[in-house]
Design a protein around this motif. Sequence first.
Motif, mmCIF file in Angstrom:
data_model
loop_
_atom_site.group_PDB
_atom_site.id
_atom_site.type_symbol
_atom_site.label_atom_id
_atom_site.label_comp_id
_atom_site.label_asym_id
_atom_site.label_seq_id
_atom_site.Cartn_x
_atom_site.Cartn_y
_atom_site.Cartn_z
ATOM 1 N N LEU A 131 42.531 40.808 28.333
ATOM 2 C CA LEU A 131 43.733 40.821 29.179
ATOM 3 C C LEU A 131 44.280 39.406 29.283
ATOM 4 O O LEU A 131 43.706 38.555 29.981
ATOM 5 C CB LEU A 131 43.399 41.346 30.585
ATOM 6 N N PRO A 132 45.382 39.099 28.624
ATOM 7 C CA PRO A 132 46.022 37.786 28.801
ATOM 8 C C PRO A 132 46.854 37.788 30.088
ATOM 9 O O PRO A 132 47.583 38.740 30.369
ATOM 10 C CB PRO A 132 46.905 37.665 27.565
ATOM 11 N N TYR A 133 46.705 36.749 30.887
ATOM 12 C CA TYR A 133 47.404 36.656 32.172
ATOM 13 C C TYR A 133 48.352 35.468 32.098
ATOM 14 O O TYR A 133 47.968 34.319 32.339
ATOM 15 C CB TYR A 133 46.385 36.493 33.302
ATOM 16 N N TYR A 189 40.881 29.780 28.872
ATOM 17 C CA TYR A 189 42.295 29.428 28.749
ATOM 18 C C TYR A 189 42.688 29.434 27.277
ATOM 19 O O TYR A 189 41.934 28.996 26.410
ATOM 20 C CB TYR A 189 42.560 28.048 29.339
ATOM 21 N N HIS A 190 43.903 29.922 27.009
ATOM 22 C CA HIS A 190 44.483 29.888 25.667
ATOM 23 C C HIS A 190 45.769 29.086 25.713
ATOM 24 O O HIS A 190 46.519 29.153 26.693
ATOM 25 C CB HIS A 190 44.775 31.305 25.156
ATOM 26 N N TYR A 202 47.283 29.619 29.438
ATOM 27 C CA TYR A 202 47.266 30.813 30.277
ATOM 28 C C TYR A 202 45.848 31.375 30.308
ATOM 29 O O TYR A 202 45.049 31.139 29.400
ATOM 30 C CB TYR A 202 48.249 31.870 29.753
ATOM 31 N N LEU A 203 45.543 32.099 31.383
ATOM 32 C CA LEU A 203 44.227 32.703 31.547
ATOM 33 C C LEU A 203 44.095 33.926 30.652
ATOM 34 O O LEU A 203 45.062 34.650 30.422
ATOM 35 C CB LEU A 203 44.001 33.126 33.003
ATOM 36 N N SER A 204 42.872 34.163 30.198
ATOM 37 C CA SER A 204 42.612 35.340 29.386
ATOM 38 C C SER A 204 41.180 35.771 29.645
ATOM 39 O O SER A 204 40.259 34.950 29.611
ATOM 40 C CB SER A 204 42.821 35.035 27.899
ATOM 41 N N SER A 205 40.983 37.050 29.937
ATOM 42 C CA SER A 205 39.642 37.551 30.239
ATOM 43 C C SER A 205 39.167 38.484 29.134
ATOM 44 O O SER A 205 39.961 39.206 28.536
ATOM 45 C CB SER A 205 39.633 38.286 31.587
#
Length: 474
Positions: free
Chosen positions: A152-154, A123-124, A132-135
Motif C-alpha cells: 500500500l503506497p501512502y 519510504y520510496h 512517500y510511505l509504503s507498507s
Amino acid sequence: MILLILGASVLIATVTISQYRDEAIQYQKDKLKRKEASIRASIDYEISNTTYPVNTKHIPLIFKDKIYELKNIHNTEINIYNLDGKLLKTSRASFFRDTLSQQIEKPLLDSLQNAPQKRYVTYHLQDKGDSYLSSYTYITDQYFKPLAILNLPYIEDDGFIERQLNAFLKMLAQVYVFLILAAVILAYFLSRYVTLPLKTLGKKMSEMRLDKANKKINVKNASIEITQLLQAYNAMVDELEESVAKLAASEREQAWREMAKQVAHEVKNPLTPMRLSIQSFERKFNPNDPNIQPKVKEFSQSLIQQIDTMSAIASAFSNFAQMPEQKNELLNIVEVVKLAVDIFNEDYINFTTNEEEIYATFDRAQLIRIITNLLKNASQATQHKDNPKIEVKLSSNDTEVKICISDNGTGISPAYQKRIFEPKFTTKSSGMGLGLGIIKTIIEAYHGKIWFISEENKNTTFYVQFPKNNNHEI
C-alpha cells in the motif's frame, strides 16, 4: 504569573515545533496502519468466500475486480506481489504500470520476512525527489499460510505536514494569547485571595456549634501572622470541646436532680394518705369494738395499696434510670409476639400474621415488654368503648420485621403527639410516663425504630420495625 506564562509559552512553542513533525509522521504511519487493517479485513473476507482455489496462482483472478472496488473505497492504490516479489495485480491504470516497479527488491523482501509482525514500512522516492510511505505485509489464507504480499503506497500532498504544523502553531498562538490575558487578570485578583485562610477561618467560626465536633484548620505555608491566628482558633476549638464536656456533665447532673425531685414528689403522694390513715386509726382504735377485725383489715389493705404504689414508682424509675443488660438472642418473632399477646385474655385483641417463622436478633424479655406495654396502652385507650378492638399484625420483608398494634380507642391529641416518647410525659391521670420512653430506647438499641399514626377520638396505630436475621446466626 505573567512571566511564568510567557516563559512557558516560548519553551512549549520551541519544543512543539521540533516534536510536531515526528508526531505528524507517526500519525501518518498510524493512519496507514488503520487503512491497511481495513483493506486486509476486506481481502480476508474475499479469500474466505471465493470460489477459486485459494493459492498464489489464483490471486489475480480472486481480486480481478475487487481490487478496484477497494481502491475506490479507501482512496489508495493497491499492489499485490507473489512471495518472490513479482507483481501479480495492481489497481493502477495500465498506462501507469510502466513506472511501477514490477519486482520487489531482495533486501526489502528479507526485511519483510524478518520483521517480527511480518509487516514492513519504508519510504520510496518519487521522481520529483519527494518520498512517500509504503507498507508491505503478507496476504494469508484461513490457515495463515502466506499467499502473496500486499503493498500500500501512502502518498500525501508535499505540503501536508507543513500545513498541519502551521495550523497547529496558529491555534497554539491563540491559546497562548488567551493564557497571557488570563494570567494578567489572575495576577490582578490574586492579592484578594491571599487572605484565603482568613476566609476559611471565618467560615469555620460561623459553623461552630456546641452540639457537634468542630474541626481544626491546618494550612501549610501560611504567613506567621495567619499561622498564629489559626493556632489561636485551634486552641479555642479545644477549649470549646472541654466546655461542651463540662456542660454535658452539668446537664446530666441537673437531669438527675430533676429525677430526684420527681421521685420525691411521687413518693410523697402515697405517704400523705398513709400518715392520715394511721393517725385516724390511732384515734379511733378501740380493742373492745366488736367490728375491730374488719376495721383492722380495711386499714391494712389501705396501707398495702399505698405501699404497692410506692413500689411501682420505685420500679418505674429504676427501669428508666438503668436499662437491663441487652441480650442478643435468635428469636422466632412470630412465637414471641404470640406469647406476649396471649398474656392478655381479652377477646377483642386479635393477632394475625402470614408467616410461621420470622427470625431476628433481639432480647426475648425486652421484646415481650415492648408488646405488652403497647397492648396495655391500647387496652386503656379502649376501655370506655362499647366495641373495643385491638389488632396486632406481624409482617416482614427481605430485611425488616414490622409489628403493627392498632386500636379504635380515644387516639392521641395532635398537641401531645410530638411529646409522646418524652420521659415523664403522660396523658393519663395515673402513671409516670416512662413506658414509651423505655421501649423506644430498647428498640433503638437494636437498630430499630418506633412511630405511630393517630386520629383523636378514632384510632391509634403504633409501628415497631427492626432488622431481620436471614442468616439465622447471632
